[in-house]
Design a protein around this motif. Structure first.
Motif, PDB file in Angstrom:
ATOM      1  N   CYS A  16       0.833  -1.217   0.000  1.00  0.00           N
ATOM      2  CA  CYS A  16       0.000   0.000   0.000  1.00  0.00           C
ATOM      3  C   CYS A  16       0.864   1.261   0.000  1.00  0.00           C
ATOM      4  N   HIS A  17       2.003   1.175  -0.657  1.00  0.00           N
ATOM      5  CA  HIS A  17       2.945   2.304  -0.654  1.00  0.00           C
ATOM      6  C   HIS A  17       3.963   2.065  -1.764  1.00  0.00           C
ATOM      7  N   PHE A  18       4.127   3.034  -2.666  1.00  0.00           N
ATOM      8  CA  PHE A  18       5.039   2.870  -3.779  1.00  0.00           C
ATOM      9  C   PHE A  18       6.496   2.822  -3.336  1.00  0.00           C
ATOM     10  N   GLY A  19       6.835   3.632  -2.333  1.00  0.00           N
ATOM     11  CA  GLY A  19       8.219   3.661  -1.871  1.00  0.00           C
ATOM     12  C   GLY A  19       8.649   2.325  -1.288  1.00  0.00           C
ATOM     13  N   ARG A  20       7.816   1.785  -0.374  1.00  0.00           N
ATOM     14  CA  ARG A  20       8.170   0.496   0.231  1.00  0.00           C
ATOM     15  C   ARG A  20       8.183  -0.623  -0.820  1.00  0.00           C
ATOM     16  N   ALA A  21       7.238  -0.575  -1.759  1.00  0.00           N
ATOM     17  CA  ALA A  21       7.211  -1.584  -2.820  1.00  0.00           C
ATOM     18  C   ALA A  21       8.463  -1.506  -3.685  1.00  0.00           C
ATOM     19  N   ALA A  22       8.914  -0.278  -3.957  1.00  0.00           N
ATOM     20  CA  ALA A  22      10.122  -0.109  -4.765  1.00  0.00           C
ATOM     21  C   ALA A  22      11.336  -0.696  -4.051  1.00  0.00           C
ATOM     22  N   GLU A  23      11.427  -0.446  -2.737  1.00  0.00           N
ATOM     23  CA  GLU A  23      12.528  -1.026  -1.963  1.00  0.00           C
ATOM     24  C   GLU A  23      12.464  -2.553  -1.991  1.00  0.00           C
ATOM     25  N   ARG A  24      11.262  -3.099  -1.835  1.00  0.00           N
ATOM     26  CA  ARG A  24      11.073  -4.558  -1.846  1.00  0.00           C
ATOM     27  C   ARG A  24      11.486  -5.162  -3.188  1.00  0.00           C
ATOM     28  N   LEU A  25      11.236  -4.422  -4.262  1.00  0.00           N
ATOM     29  CA  LEU A  25      11.535  -4.925  -5.598  1.00  0.00           C
ATOM     30  C   LEU A  25      12.935  -4.552  -6.072  1.00  0.00           C
ATOM     31  N   HIS A  26      13.614  -3.726  -5.298  1.00  0.00           N
ATOM     32  CA  HIS A  26      14.970  -3.268  -5.632  1.00  0.00           C
ATOM     33  C   HIS A  26      14.991  -2.495  -6.945  1.00  0.00           C
ATOM     34  N   ALA A  28      13.829   1.688  -8.621  1.00  0.00           N
ATOM     35  CA  ALA A  28      13.485   3.061  -8.250  1.00  0.00           C
ATOM     36  C   ALA A  28      11.969   3.248  -8.307  1.00  0.00           C
ATOM     37  N   GLN A  29      11.493   4.219  -7.541  1.00  0.00           N
ATOM     38  CA  GLN A  29      10.045   4.435  -7.472  1.00  0.00           C
ATOM     39  C   GLN A  29       9.435   4.949  -8.782  1.00  0.00           C
ATOM     40  N   PRO A  30      10.050   5.908  -9.488  1.00  0.00           N
ATOM     41  CA  PRO A  30       9.415   6.407 -10.726  1.00  0.00           C
ATOM     42  C   PRO A  30       9.162   5.310 -11.775  1.00  0.00           C
ATOM     43  N   PRO A  31      10.144   4.453 -12.059  1.00  0.00           N
ATOM     44  CA  PRO A  31       9.856   3.378 -13.019  1.00  0.00           C
ATOM     45  C   PRO A  31       8.734   2.448 -12.541  1.00  0.00           C
ATOM     46  N   LEU A  32       8.647   2.230 -11.231  1.00  0.00           N
ATOM     47  CA  LEU A  32       7.591   1.382 -10.697  1.00  0.00           C
ATOM     48  C   LEU A  32       6.227   2.006 -10.971  1.00  0.00           C
ATOM     49  N   SER A  33       6.100   3.296 -10.696  1.00  0.00           N
ATOM     50  CA  SER A  33       4.833   3.987 -10.949  1.00  0.00           C
ATOM     51  C   SER A  33       4.459   3.905 -12.433  1.00  0.00           C
ATOM     52  N   GLN A  34       5.456   4.065 -13.315  1.00  0.00           N
ATOM     53  CA  GLN A  34       5.192   3.992 -14.750  1.00  0.00           C
ATOM     54  C   GLN A  34       4.699   2.602 -15.164  1.00  0.00           C
ATOM     55  N   VAL A  45      -8.680  -0.335 -16.828  1.00  0.00           N
ATOM     56  CA  VAL A  45      -9.346  -0.072 -15.548  1.00  0.00           C
ATOM     57  C   VAL A  45      -8.332   0.514 -14.574  1.00  0.00           C
ATOM     58  N   GLN A  46      -8.861   1.231 -13.561  1.00  0.00           N
ATOM     59  CA  GLN A  46      -7.998   1.735 -12.502  1.00  0.00           C
ATOM     60  C   GLN A  46      -7.907   0.675 -11.415  1.00  0.00           C
ATOM     61  N   LEU A  47      -6.687   0.317 -11.066  1.00  0.00           N
ATOM     62  CA  LEU A  47      -6.465  -0.726 -10.058  1.00  0.00           C
ATOM     63  C   LEU A  47      -6.198  -0.139  -8.679  1.00  0.00           C
ATOM     64  N   LEU A  48      -5.631   1.069  -8.667  1.00  0.00           N
ATOM     65  CA  LEU A  48      -5.219   1.688  -7.408  1.00  0.00           C
ATOM     66  C   LEU A  48      -5.704   3.133  -7.364  1.00  0.00           C
ATOM     67  N   THR A  49      -6.038   3.571  -6.141  1.00  0.00           N
ATOM     68  CA  THR A  49      -6.249   5.005  -5.907  1.00  0.00           C
ATOM     69  C   THR A  49      -5.055   5.496  -5.122  1.00  0.00           C
ATOM     70  N   ARG A  50      -4.542   6.655  -5.519  1.00  0.00           N
ATOM     71  CA  ARG A  50      -3.310   7.148  -4.947  1.00  0.00           C
ATOM     72  C   ARG A  50      -3.582   8.467  -4.229  1.00  0.00           C
ATOM     73  N   SER A  51      -2.973   8.633  -3.080  1.00  0.00           N
ATOM     74  CA  SER A  51      -3.003   9.897  -2.365  1.00  0.00           C
ATOM     75  C   SER A  51      -1.586  10.166  -1.877  1.00  0.00           C
ATOM     76  N   THR A  52      -1.386  11.306  -1.277  1.00  0.00           N
ATOM     77  CA  THR A  52      -0.042  11.640  -0.789  1.00  0.00           C
ATOM     78  C   THR A  52       0.365  10.737   0.361  1.00  0.00           C
ATOM     79  N   ARG A  53      -0.606  10.162   1.062  1.00  0.00           N
ATOM     80  CA  ARG A  53      -0.282   9.341   2.228  1.00  0.00           C
ATOM     81  C   ARG A  53      -0.418   7.829   1.977  1.00  0.00           C
TER      82      ARG A  53
END
Length: 301
Positions: A16-26, A28-34, A45-53
């Motif tokens: 439930c967090h892009f930063g932690r997921a990026a660390e888990r996957l080794h 960077a966060q921007p490529p993960l979001s892309q 379809v939209q799979l995720l809703t994103r907020s700052t938190r």
């Protein structure tokens, strides 16, 4: 859709967090979001809703997560199974048995291999004439064949592990059935039940060679492909037969087995595999079979 997209999505959904997921996957966060955006675009379809938190799953994302986990589990299981197959720990071995070896050898081999190799699936095929087993080895519908030499085929390895005498099968009411042994000469006027001719059965040739040495040629012959049917015909009073001694393990009411006197006619039993076989599975199974069969010697080419 690529498998890495599915892995990336599962990591984000579970963290439930892009930063932690990026660390888990080794990564960077921007490529993960892309990559997640590409997946959503591909699915439409939209799979995720994103907020700052926080990152949360949409209803469609929750359902896709269930399926995605199943896909990844199946892929991991397939990889594990592939490794086991490559190491010979699991898989299927198809084994054929000539008719006269079916009733003694098949149960012995099956028990030993199931006990020693529980991860291996056995496909056992009984009552197969030697020429058919040779064909099956070549078309790979058999991996191992228990057959009767001679088999002169340079593409097969043939190991003889047993010689056994021919014995007589008589109807229980036959006048010779109470003897401890019978001679071939005493059977010369009898109708014979035999395995198929025209080089389809080694035992057929051995029977006629033995009769010729005894001074006669069977005058009335009925050919039968299966050992159980052959013995059943004898039990029904249709004639007598000569079979390899191992057939005595087949018990059919109305038939009795007697040793032959005055002849030493024998037939060989061998185990055959494809020459140059590189299967890790057979590399594990064959040493056990050779030990079970008591060694053996290569058949004459």
């Amino acid at each position: 859709m690529e498998l890495r997209h599915i892995r990336y999505f599962v990591a984000v959904a579970e963290e439930c967090h892009f930063g932690r997921a990026a660390e888990r996957l080794h990564i960077a966060q921007p490529p993960l979001s892309q990559q997640i955006k590409q997946l959503e675009t591909e699915l439409g379809v939209q799979l995720l809703t994103r907020s700052t938190r926080r990152v949360e799953l949409t209803p469609a994302g929750a359902r896709f997560l269930e399926r995605a986990r199943g896909i990844l589990a199946a892929v991991d299981a397939a990889a594990d199974e592939t490794g086991l197959v490559a190491s010979g720990l699991v898989g299927k071995v198809a084994i054929g048995f000539t008719g006269s070896a079916t009733y003694e050898l098949l149960p012995t081999v099956a028990r030993a291999l199931r006990e020693d190799f529980p991860g291996i699936e056995l496909e056992l095929k009984g009552e197969m004439l030697t020429p058919r087993q040779v064909e099956a080895l070549h078309d790979r519908s058999l991996d191992i064949a228990f057959l009767r030499p001679p088999v002169r085929d340079p593409e097969l390895n043939v190991l003889v592990f047993r010689r056994e005498p021919l014995i007589a099968v008589l109807p229980e009411g036959h006048e010779l059935a109470d003897r401890k042994s019978v001679s071939l000469a005493e059977l010369q006027t009898e109708p014979f039940i035999c395995y198929p001719s025209q080089h389809r059965s080694v035992v057929y040739d051995a029977v006629f060679d033995a009769c010729q040495r005894a001074g006669f040629h069977p005058s009335a012959v009925q050919e039968v492909a299966e050992t159980s049917t052959l013995v059943a015909f004898v039990a029904g009073g249709l004639g007598v037969a000569l079979v390899p001694a191992s057939v005595r393990h087949l018990h059919i009411t109305g038939a009795t087995y007697r040793p032959l006197s005055g002849t030493t006619e024998e037939v060989e039993l061998a185990v055959a595999t494809r020459a140059g076989e590189d299967s890790a599975l057979l590399a594990r199974v064959m040493p056990r079979l050779r030990w079970l069969l008591g060694g053996g010697r290569p058949a004459a080419r």
